[in-house]
Design a protein around this motif. Structure first.
Motif, PDB file in Angstrom:
ATOM      1  N   SER A   1      49.887  22.826  28.571  1.00 19.74           N
ATOM      2  CA  SER A   1      50.186  21.417  28.836  1.00 19.74           C
ATOM      3  C   SER A   1      49.807  20.969  30.246  1.00 19.74           C
ATOM      4  CB  SER A   1      51.666  21.126  28.577  1.00 19.74           C
ATOM      5  OG  SER A   1      52.479  21.937  29.411  1.00 19.74           O
ATOM      6  N   ASN A   2      49.851  21.871  31.210  1.00 16.52           N
ATOM      7  CA  ASN A   2      49.534  21.512  32.601  1.00 16.52           C
ATOM      8  C   ASN A   2      48.262  22.190  33.106  1.00 16.52           C
ATOM      9  OD1 ASN A   2      51.893  19.861  32.986  1.00 16.52           O
ATOM     10  ND2 ASN A   2      53.097  21.747  33.126  1.00 16.52           N
ATOM     11  N   ASN A   3      47.414  22.606  32.176  1.00 19.85           N
ATOM     12  CA  ASN A   3      46.196  23.330  32.531  1.00 19.85           C
ATOM     13  C   ASN A   3      45.016  22.356  32.585  1.00 19.85           C
ATOM     14  OD1 ASN A   3      43.737  24.921  32.272  1.00 19.85           O
ATOM     15  ND2 ASN A   3      45.066  26.657  31.828  1.00 19.85           N
ATOM     16  N   GLU A   4      44.503  22.088  33.786  1.00 21.12           N
ATOM     17  CA  GLU A   4      43.435  21.108  33.958  1.00 21.12           C
ATOM     18  C   GLU A   4      42.148  21.528  33.260  1.00 21.12           C
ATOM     19  OE1 GLU A   4      41.766  17.577  34.968  1.00 21.12           O
ATOM     20  OE2 GLU A   4      43.865  18.190  35.211  1.00 21.12           O
ATOM     21  N   ALA A   5      41.841  22.830  33.266  1.00 19.97           N
ATOM     22  CA  ALA A   5      40.617  23.305  32.608  1.00 19.97           C
ATOM     23  C   ALA A   5      40.675  23.060  31.101  1.00 19.97           C
ATOM     24  CB  ALA A   5      40.411  24.793  32.898  1.00 19.97           C
ATOM     25  N   ILE A   6      41.848  23.262  30.517  1.00 17.40           N
ATOM     26  CA  ILE A   6      42.025  23.005  29.087  1.00 17.40           C
ATOM     27  C   ILE A   6      41.938  21.511  28.809  1.00 17.40           C
ATOM     28  CG2 ILE A   6      43.587  23.239  27.131  1.00 17.40           C
ATOM     29  CD1 ILE A   6      42.461  25.893  28.074  1.00 17.40           C
ATOM     30  N   HIS A   7      42.507  20.740  29.703  1.00 23.21           N
ATOM     31  CA  HIS A   7      42.451  19.278  29.601  1.00 23.21           C
ATOM     32  C   HIS A   7      40.991  18.806  29.556  1.00 23.21           C
ATOM     33  CE1 HIS A   7      43.924  15.141  30.487  1.00 23.21           C
ATOM     34  NE2 HIS A   7      42.826  15.042  31.213  1.00 23.21           N
ATOM     35  N   GLU A   8      40.167  19.330  30.458  1.00 21.39           N
ATOM     36  CA  GLU A   8      38.748  18.964  30.498  1.00 21.39           C
ATOM     37  C   GLU A   8      38.006  19.471  29.266  1.00 21.39           C
ATOM     38  OE1 GLU A   8      37.231  16.973  32.606  1.00 21.39           O
ATOM     39  OE2 GLU A   8      39.153  16.625  33.619  1.00 21.39           O
TER      40      GLU A   8
ATOM     41  N   GLN B   1      31.715   3.152  30.021  1.00 17.06           N
ATOM     42  CA  GLN B   1      33.142   3.244  30.353  1.00 17.06           C
ATOM     43  C   GLN B   1      34.013   2.976  29.123  1.00 17.06           C
ATOM     44  OE1 GLN B   1      34.286   4.402  33.174  1.00 17.06           O
ATOM     45  NE2 GLN B   1      32.185   4.585  33.911  1.00 17.06           N
ATOM     46  N   TYR B   2      33.567   2.069  28.287  1.00 18.76           N
ATOM     47  CA  TYR B   2      34.284   1.765  27.047  1.00 18.76           C
ATOM     48  C   TYR B   2      34.345   3.014  26.169  1.00 18.76           C
ATOM     49  CZ  TYR B   2      35.360  -0.862  22.733  1.00 18.76           C
ATOM     50  OH  TYR B   2      35.932  -1.339  21.567  1.00 18.76           O
ATOM     51  N   GLN B   3      33.217   3.691  26.038  1.00 16.99           N
ATOM     52  CA  GLN B   3      33.159   4.902  25.229  1.00 16.99           C
ATOM     53  C   GLN B   3      33.992   6.012  25.853  1.00 16.99           C
ATOM     54  OE1 GLN B   3      31.484   5.226  22.071  1.00 16.99           O
ATOM     55  NE2 GLN B   3      32.938   6.927  22.171  1.00 16.99           N
ATOM     56  N   ASN B   4      33.996   6.103  27.174  1.00 17.54           N
ATOM     57  CA  ASN B   4      34.821   7.111  27.852  1.00 17.54           C
ATOM     58  C   ASN B   4      36.292   6.934  27.492  1.00 17.54           C
ATOM     59  OD1 ASN B   4      32.686   8.323  29.166  1.00 17.54           O
ATOM     60  ND2 ASN B   4      32.985   7.237  31.095  1.00 17.54           N
ATOM     61  N   SER B   5      36.747   5.695  27.499  1.00 19.05           N
ATOM     62  CA  SER B   5      38.141   5.422  27.179  1.00 19.05           C
ATOM     63  C   SER B   5      38.446   5.803  25.732  1.00 19.05           C
ATOM     64  CB  SER B   5      38.455   3.941  27.414  1.00 19.05           C
ATOM     65  OG  SER B   5      39.809   3.667  27.153  1.00 19.05           O
TER      66      SER B   5
ATOM     67  N   GLU C   1      41.017   9.221  21.641  1.00 22.11           N
ATOM     68  CA  GLU C   1      40.905   9.986  20.407  1.00 22.11           C
ATOM     69  C   GLU C   1      41.159  11.472  20.631  1.00 22.11           C
ATOM     70  OE1 GLU C   1      37.083   8.770  18.937  1.00 22.11           O
ATOM     71  OE2 GLU C   1      37.924   6.992  17.963  1.00 22.11           O
ATOM     72  N   GLY C   2      41.012  11.898  21.877  1.00 21.26           N
ATOM     73  CA  GLY C   2      41.327  13.281  22.214  1.00 21.26           C
ATOM     74  C   GLY C   2      42.779  13.494  22.577  1.00 21.26           C
ATOM     75  N   GLY C   3      43.587  12.442  22.409  1.00 21.79           N
ATOM     76  CA  GLY C   3      45.006  12.576  22.714  1.00 21.79           C
ATOM     77  C   GLY C   3      45.304  12.510  24.192  1.00 21.79           C
ATOM     78  N   ILE C   4      44.363  11.940  24.973  1.00 21.96           N
ATOM     79  CA  ILE C   4      44.576  11.811  26.417  1.00 21.96           C
ATOM     80  C   ILE C   4      45.200  10.451  26.674  1.00 21.96           C
ATOM     81  CG2 ILE C   4      43.505  12.060  28.686  1.00 21.96           C
ATOM     82  CD1 ILE C   4      43.080  14.479  26.880  1.00 21.96           C
ATOM     83  N   PHE C   5      46.524  10.352  26.500  1.00 19.72           N
ATOM     84  CA  PHE C   5      47.205   9.070  26.647  1.00 19.72           C
ATOM     85  C   PHE C   5      47.678   8.916  28.085  1.00 19.72           C
ATOM     86  CE2 PHE C   5      48.468  10.514  22.225  1.00 19.72           C
ATOM     87  CZ  PHE C   5      47.325   9.979  21.644  1.00 19.72           C
ATOM     88  N   GLU C   6      46.715   8.741  28.978  1.00 23.74           N
ATOM     89  CA  GLU C   6      47.028   8.764  30.391  1.00 23.74           C
ATOM     90  C   GLU C   6      46.402   7.578  31.112  1.00 23.74           C
ATOM     91  OE1 GLU C   6      45.734  12.543  31.834  1.00 23.74           O
ATOM     92  OE2 GLU C   6      47.267  13.647  30.744  1.00 23.74           O
ATOM     93  N   ARG C   7      46.701   7.529  32.392  1.00 27.19           N
ATOM     94  CA  ARG C   7      46.208   6.462  33.253  1.00 27.19           C
ATOM     95  C   ARG C   7      44.691   6.314  33.191  1.00 27.19           C
ATOM     96  NH1 ARG C   7      46.376   7.309  39.787  1.00 27.19           N
ATOM     97  NH2 ARG C   7      44.368   6.340  40.198  1.00 27.19           N
ATOM     98  N   ASN C   8      43.965   7.434  33.196  1.00 23.02           N
ATOM     99  CA  ASN C   8      42.508   7.350  33.217  1.00 23.02           C
ATOM    100  C   ASN C   8      41.944   6.679  31.975  1.00 23.02           C
ATOM    101  OD1 ASN C   8      42.314   8.531  35.699  1.00 23.02           O
ATOM    102  ND2 ASN C   8      41.963  10.589  34.930  1.00 23.02           N
TER     103      ASN C   8
END
Length: 244
Positions: A89-96, A135-139, A144-151
């Protein structure tokens, strides 16, 4: 074993395995076998390492060879599920890794917001604005990857801001476009009610974005999905009116 068809590129699988099963990873050999065996049962596959301990030289080899027993859509789900394990859950490499998985192979996701008619049409409208489209596609990819974050919100806001800069031929921030935007809408015979509605929506949109940049923990999936859809509606309207 069923015939294994198209698969995710082996170089991607190898890189994913190197990250997920690196030596100090909390993902143990026993857990790898346990999870892979469950997927083999679900998808009716035969995998080389279905018991633990076994003769695999290391965890990476075990996971890689087991993944090779599945086809692309199944590999996608397995890698996605592995990335979402609580241990990571807190692993940045896995996040990327998860972001890369959706960027490269998001077509294998079971449910995609980008398959909706609204999103498809918006991407079509944005083809003449490639910087905004990126940028639209990045969001979308992050969502869709479950990255429900600020970015995820940052990318959507930036996509809208870049679109307005293109259309209005200036370099102003989103907040500083209201007056000129209103004037152009009026020049294009848009009613006062719709002009006022759009500017009001933009103000609330900006307030929401600014607040959530500072309070990331309050963001949730439903709100982000709404922001993506609302941004899409605004984009389609502006392009159709101001570039027709």
């Amino acid at each position: 074993m069923n015939f294994v068809g198209k698969q995710i590129d082996t170089s991607f699988i190898q890189r994913a395995v190197d990250i997920l099963a690196e030596t100090n990873s909390p993902l143990s050999g026993n857990k790898i076998v346990s999870l892979c065996t469950a997927y083999a049962y679900d998808f009716n596959r035969v995998i080389p390492y279905s018991k633990y301990p076994n003769d695999a030289p290391n965890k990476r080899t075990m996971l890689r060879d087991n993944l090779c027993g599945f086809e692309a859509k199944e590999q996608f789900k397995i890698l996605k599920d592995f990335c979402e394990l609580p241990d990571f859950s807190n692993n940045e490499a896995i996040h990327e890794l998860k972001i890369k998985l959706f960027q490269n192979y998001g077509q294998y996701a079971e449910i995609k917001l980008s398959d909706s008619e609204l999103i498809i049409k918006t991407k079509h409208w944005l083809e003449k604005h490639p910087v905004s489209l990126k940028q639209y596609q990045n969001s979308l990819t992050k969502f869709e990857g479950g990255i429900f974050e600020r970015n995820t919100l940052d990318d959507m806001r930036l996509a809208l801001e870049l679109l307005l800069k293109d259309i209005l031929h200036n370099d102003k921030s989103l907040e500083n476009q209201h007056q000129l935007l209103g004037q152009l809408l009026q020049a294009n015979s848009i009613s006062p009610e719709i002009r006022n509605l759009l500017i009001s929506v933009l103000k609330y949109y900006e307030d929401f974005q600014n607040h959530n940049v500072k309070h990331n923990e309050q963001i949730n999936k439903n709100e982000i999905e709404y922001v993506i859809e609302q941004t899409s509606v605004i984009m389609k309207f502006l392009i159709s009116v101001l570039e027709a």
